[in-house]
Design a protein around this motif. Structure first.
Motif, PDB file in Angstrom:
ATOM      1  N   ARG A   1       0.819  -1.220   0.000  1.00 55.63           N
ATOM      2  CA  ARG A   1       0.000   0.000   0.000  1.00 55.63           C
ATOM      3  C   ARG A   1       0.847   1.262   0.000  1.00 55.63           C
ATOM      4  O   ARG A   1       0.491   2.248  -0.661  1.00 55.63           O
TER       5      ARG A   1
ATOM      6  N   CYS B   1      -3.815   4.822   4.912  1.00 53.48           N
ATOM      7  CA  CYS B   1      -3.696   4.760   3.450  1.00 53.48           C
ATOM      8  C   CYS B   1      -5.008   5.050   2.721  1.00 53.48           C
ATOM      9  O   CYS B   1      -5.002   5.791   1.732  1.00 53.48           O
TER      10      CYS B   1
ATOM     11  N   ALA C   1       2.203   1.661  -3.510  1.00 53.60           N
ATOM     12  CA  ALA C   1       1.204   2.168  -4.453  1.00 53.60           C
ATOM     13  C   ALA C   1       1.078   3.688  -4.353  1.00 53.60           C
ATOM     14  O   ALA C   1       1.009   4.389  -5.371  1.00 53.60           O
TER      15      ALA C   1
ATOM     16  N   GLN D   1      -8.835  -0.315  -0.994  1.00 48.76           N
ATOM     17  CA  GLN D   1      -8.388  -0.167   0.386  1.00 48.76           C
ATOM     18  C   GLN D   1      -9.536   0.205   1.318  1.00 48.76           C
ATOM     19  O   GLN D   1      -9.527  -0.154   2.489  1.00 48.76           O
TER      20      GLN D   1
ATOM     21  N   TYR E   1       2.265   6.393  -7.260  1.00 44.38           N
ATOM     22  CA  TYR E   1       1.345   7.388  -7.819  1.00 44.38           C
ATOM     23  C   TYR E   1       1.949   8.795  -7.742  1.00 44.38           C
ATOM     24  O   TYR E   1       1.793   9.599  -8.667  1.00 44.38           O
TER      25      TYR E   1
ATOM     26  N   LEU F   1      -1.976  -2.272  -5.872  1.00 45.60           N
ATOM     27  CA  LEU F   1      -3.232  -2.230  -5.124  1.00 45.60           C
ATOM     28  C   LEU F   1      -3.891  -3.599  -5.052  1.00 45.60           C
ATOM     29  O   LEU F   1      -4.450  -3.981  -4.014  1.00 45.60           O
TER      30      LEU F   1
ATOM     31  N   GLY G   1      -7.909   2.890  -5.939  1.00 47.83           N
ATOM     32  CA  GLY G   1      -7.263   2.883  -4.632  1.00 47.83           C
ATOM     33  C   GLY G   1      -8.250   3.069  -3.500  1.00 47.83           C
ATOM     34  O   GLY G   1      -8.183   2.387  -2.471  1.00 47.83           O
TER      35      GLY G   1
ATOM     36  N   TRP H   1      -5.695   8.103  -0.055  1.00 49.02           N
ATOM     37  CA  TRP H   1      -6.282   7.952  -1.384  1.00 49.02           C
ATOM     38  C   TRP H   1      -7.484   8.865  -1.576  1.00 49.02           C
ATOM     39  O   TRP H   1      -7.729   9.365  -2.671  1.00 49.02           O
TER      40      TRP H   1
END
Length: 240
Positions: free
Chosen positions: A41, A129, A44, A159, A48, A69, A155, A133
């Motif tokens: 996570r 996380c 990711a 998550q 990004y 993800l 995302g 996002w």
């Protein structure tokens, strides 16, 4: 050979396990699971944020983030939740074709096997996380980066699904999250109202009793002093 007593041996083993459990309560019992719980996570999110500095290919960046993800979703759902905090959730289809969601929490003596450090790592990564996002989703919309919208939505959904599932496991599968929030804020409101009423009743009785001194939160009020000062003022006005 001297025969060994089976009972003595069992007691020694039990005490040894108990000592080991006390020492390892604050240690990481599953370091590999704890590492991969955060690795996918965090990777990711970093991919990004930094992918445009390392690659100009939008397709490569998008595929990399979606793969991270997906790996994170599978790892957290099937491995780290069960090992680190003793929780798991899944969807199953019954024989009659009905889809049913199952939320389970480890009970009994097995629940004591969870490490405090692992529990903090699990919930910290699970909550922070998805919040990141959501912030990135709003940032993408406000900056008009339309091509990144599907990525940030992926995302948030993946998550957020794990967060929702494990919160349901924690509070109980039959308990509605809305009811939990309502009960919590209701208790806080009732506690505040009760505290204000208790201060108000104390202040009222102090004003109605001339022989009692009151100490409210905002200062000190003495009924006898008020009466004496009021009498002196009235006497002065009468003779003047």
């Amino acid at each position: 050979m001297i025969p060994q007593d089976a009972n003595d041996e069992e007691v020694a083993l039990f005490d040894a396990e108990e000592d080991v459990g006390k020492r390892s309560k604050s240690n990481l019992k599953h370091p590999v699971a704890s590492f991969f719980h955060l690795f996918f996570r965090v990777s990711a999110v970093l991919t990004y944020l930094l992918c445009e500095f390392f690659s100009r290919s939008f397709i490569a960046c998008m595929v990399t983030i979606i793969l991270l993800l997906s790996c994170d979703f599978w790892t957290v759902k099937n491995i780290t939740g069960r090992l680190m905090v003793g929780l798991r959730w899944w969807n199953q289809v019954d024989e009659d074709g009905c889809s049913r969601w199952v939320f389970e929490a480890r009970k009994g003596s097995g629940k004591q096997q969870a490490s405090d450090s692992e529990s903090r790592i699990f919930w910290l990564g699970l909550i922070v996380c998805p919040v990141l996002w959501v912030i990135l989703a709003f940032s993408t919309l406000f900056s008009f980066k339309i091509k990144w919208v599907p990525v940030v939505i992926m995302g948030v959904v993946l998550q957020g699904a794990n967060l929702y599932g494990y919160v349901r496991c924690k509070v109980g599968s039959k308990t509605s999250l809305k009811n939990v929030a309502t009960n919590y804020f209701g208790r806080q409101f009732l506690k505040q109202v009760t505290s204000n009423l208790s201060h108000g009743v104390t202040f009222f009785f102090c004003l109605t009793d001339s022989d009692v001194s009151c100490f409210p939160p905002t200062g000190t009020v003495q009924r006898r002093g008020i009466v004496e000062r009021s009498s002196s003022v009235l006497t002065h006005l009468h003779y003047s």
